[in-house]
Motif scaffolding. Structure first.
Motif, short mmCIF file in Angstrom:
data_model
loop_
_atom_site.label_atom_id
_atom_site.label_comp_id
_atom_site.label_asym_id
_atom_site.label_seq_id
_atom_site.Cartn_x
_atom_site.Cartn_y
_atom_site.Cartn_z
N PRO A 37 -82.39 -33.60 -18.17
CA PRO A 37 -83.49 -34.37 -17.78
C PRO A 37 -84.75 -33.76 -17.90
O PRO A 37 -85.89 -34.35 -18.16
CB PRO A 37 -83.19 -34.15 -16.19
N GLU A 38 -85.04 -32.22 -18.44
CA GLU A 38 -86.05 -31.72 -18.86
C GLU A 38 -86.61 -32.25 -19.94
O GLU A 38 -87.79 -32.25 -20.28
CB GLU A 38 -85.83 -29.94 -18.95
N ASP A 67 -97.38 -27.34 -15.89
CA ASP A 67 -97.86 -26.56 -14.94
C ASP A 67 -98.63 -26.86 -13.62
O ASP A 67 -98.29 -26.41 -12.30
CB ASP A 67 -98.69 -25.23 -15.47
N ARG A 68 -99.58 -27.73 -14.14
CA ARG A 68 -100.28 -28.36 -12.89
C ARG A 68 -99.41 -29.15 -12.10
O ARG A 68 -99.57 -29.22 -10.61
CB ARG A 68 -101.39 -29.48 -13.65
N PRO A 73 -88.91 -25.53 -14.30
CA PRO A 73 -87.93 -25.87 -15.06
C PRO A 73 -88.28 -26.34 -16.52
O PRO A 73 -87.81 -26.05 -17.67
CB PRO A 73 -86.94 -26.63 -14.58
N ILE A 74 -89.15 -27.56 -16.38
CA ILE A 74 -89.49 -28.21 -17.80
C ILE A 74 -90.44 -27.11 -18.57
O ILE A 74 -90.22 -27.10 -19.64
CB ILE A 74 -90.35 -29.23 -17.42
N VAL A 75 -91.30 -26.33 -18.09
CA VAL A 75 -91.98 -25.37 -18.60
C VAL A 75 -91.04 -24.41 -19.38
O VAL A 75 -91.27 -24.31 -20.46
CB VAL A 75 -93.02 -24.38 -17.58
N ASP A 76 -90.03 -23.98 -18.70
CA ASP A 76 -89.11 -22.95 -19.30
C ASP A 76 -88.39 -23.51 -20.58
O ASP A 76 -88.24 -22.82 -21.54
CB ASP A 76 -88.36 -22.49 -18.20
#
Length: 493
Positions: A37-38, A67-68, A73-76
């Protein structure tokens, strides 16, 4: 799949925007999805960003967005993707093809498994608000046929068939895709501005016929076209030379590259004019300064992978085969495409030297079949994905004499000895050179037919004779264009 996703956005100044935009377009056209999903969220952001801004986002832009909205998890996951080495051009397309092939295998397995269930126990399917039972061999075979397009569709997602009266949703999605795509409707540019602006390049699935009499710079135009595609647009192409051997074409293309504007200061420092002289390269008579320029600058730059130049594949006819036809051409080009999927254009120099599949007594019948087959090649190449095909056409002496009486103006009747040139071609252009134009370093380019776009007005391109390079001039009349031809401005390319 993570390498494909990483290759759809930039992560620093070394990532060329146009190459990554082409990656994202190819990935979108393939219809592939992402299991994580990420990954799906990142891909959705990339495609939305392209639709709004007409270029791919940078990793910092993607990171800032998630980030906003506090999607850790998506940023990682994005940080993990940025570690991967991206691929571009043919390397990316080959990887994409392998993933599409994996999907085809899964789809075939699923379809055949479902067909077996239809034969054995039957399956209930929904059609609108109603339910229908599929049972038995006939329904199973029909189910396989109805789902076959999921397997035979090319990588770029081009539909090969369908019912247009019930295909409205797909049509609207295609329109939205074109509306938001900065490269939509753009084919393979020649590098001659007037022609490119009017016709937007040679497009996939189309046959472009360029005609001229002997000495009318047909081959010169084709070599410049392929050179510009490789160096300025980073596209690969195939030039099928039936008139000149590989070594001769190679020498001319290296001579053309010596005129590149990036070498202006080097040429000035070495006392070299606008380019190397092809005849001196051919005869091994370069001055010490010119030799140093070629060995230390021209060849190393043209062969440097860091430049991301496209590849120019030069093919000649099999010396052991006297009847080289379009089927042979297709086999050669399909093989090259399997190794370099960045190929976007095929040029045949020239169509009159190709043989037809059938045996005909007249040149007209033979050439008509060749041109029909070249149009079919343009539409069906790579399992229906299509490709741009440019056919060079030799105008007869009668046609040349007729145009000479008309002030150097060709028309479609001058191609009438092979009338299929007019019928099968989507675009027909012509080049005219006489003694006056040759002495003025000019060639006149004319548009005789354009199926989809308004034809351009006649214009004059400058010719740098020592290296055979064609240059855009901004003037239209021969009197004013002559001044440009005498002192070609490379900044206009």
């Amino acid at each position: 799949m993570k390498v494909l996703l990483r290759s759809s956005f930039r992560d620093g100044p070394k990532d060329k925007p146009i190459l990554f935009l082409r990656n994202a377009q190819a990935l979108r056209d393939s219809g592939l999805g992402f299991d994580l999903p990420e990954d799906g969220a990142i891909w959705a952001y990339v495609t939305d960003f392209i639709d709004q801004h007409h270029h791919v986002p940078d990793s910092s832009t993607i990171r800032g967005h998630f980030d906003r909205v506090n999607q850790v998890p998506i940023v990682d996951r994005l940080d993990m993707l940025c570690v991967e080495k991206p691929r571009t051009q043919g390397d990316f397309l080959q990887l994409l093809e392998s993933r599409v092939q994996d999907r085809r295998i899964r789809v075939v397995t699923e379809v055949l498994r479902e067909a077996a269930r239809i034969v054995d126990t039957g399956v209930t399917v929904k059609e609108g608000h109603e339910e229908r039972i599929l049972r038995g061999p006939a329904h199973a075979v029909r189910y396989v046929l109805d789902n076959s397009h999921r397997v035979i569709t090319p990588v770029n997602g081009v539909r090969l068939s369908g019912d247009v009266t019930s295909d409205g949703d797909a049509f609207l999605k295609e329109y939205e895709r074109v509306e938001n795509d900065p490269l939509a409707g753009i084919g393979q540019f020649s590098g001659l501005r007037q022609m490119d602006v009017a016709l937007k390049g040679a497009k996939r699935g189309e046959l472009w016929t360029h005609a001229a009499f002997t000495g009318g710079l047909k081959s010169t135009l084709s070599m410049n076209w392929h050179y510009n595609q490789a160096v300025y647009y980073q596209h690969s192409s195939v030039l099928v030379s039936l008139e000149m051997p590989y070594q001769q074409v190679r020498k001319i293309i290296y001579a053309i590259h010596s005129s590149h504007e990036k070498f202006a200061q080097v040429r000035k420092d070495l006392g070299i004019s606008k380019s190397l002289d092809y005849s001196q390269i051919r005869d091994g008579e370069l001055t010490p300064e010119a030799r140093k320029f070629m060995f230390d600058h021209v060849v190393p730059d043209f062969n440097d992978p860091a430049n991301n130049y496209g590849h120019i594949h030069i093919e000649v006819a099999d010396p052991d085969k006297n009847d080289f036809n379009v089927n042979d051409l297709r086999s050669r080009c399909e093989l090259l495409y399997s190794k370099d999927p960045a190929i976007r254009m095929i040029t045949v120099d020239h169509a009159g030297l190709m043989q037809s599949r059938g045996k005909y007594r007249s040149t007209t019948e033979r050439l008509n079949e060749v041109l029909r087959d070249l149009k079919r090649l343009a539409m069906s190449f790579n399992r229906g994905a299509g490709i741009a095909v440019v056919a060079l056409f030799q105008i007869s002496r009668e046609g040349f004499k007729s145009a000479e009486k008309n002030g150097g103006k060709y028309n479609l009747t001058h191609l009438s000895y092979a009338n299929e040139a007019e019928r099968s071609s989507d675009i027909v252009t012509a080049g005219w050179v006489d003694t006056e134009l040759r002495e003025s370093n000019l060639v006149k380019i004319q548009c005789l037919k354009s199926r989809d776009n308004a034809p351009f007005q006649d214009f004059y391109a400058g010719v740098l004779w020592p290296c055979r390079r064609l240059i855009t001039t901004n003037d239209v009349t021969p009197q004013t264009a002559q001044r440009v031809g005498q002192d070609i401005d490379f900044g206009d390319l």
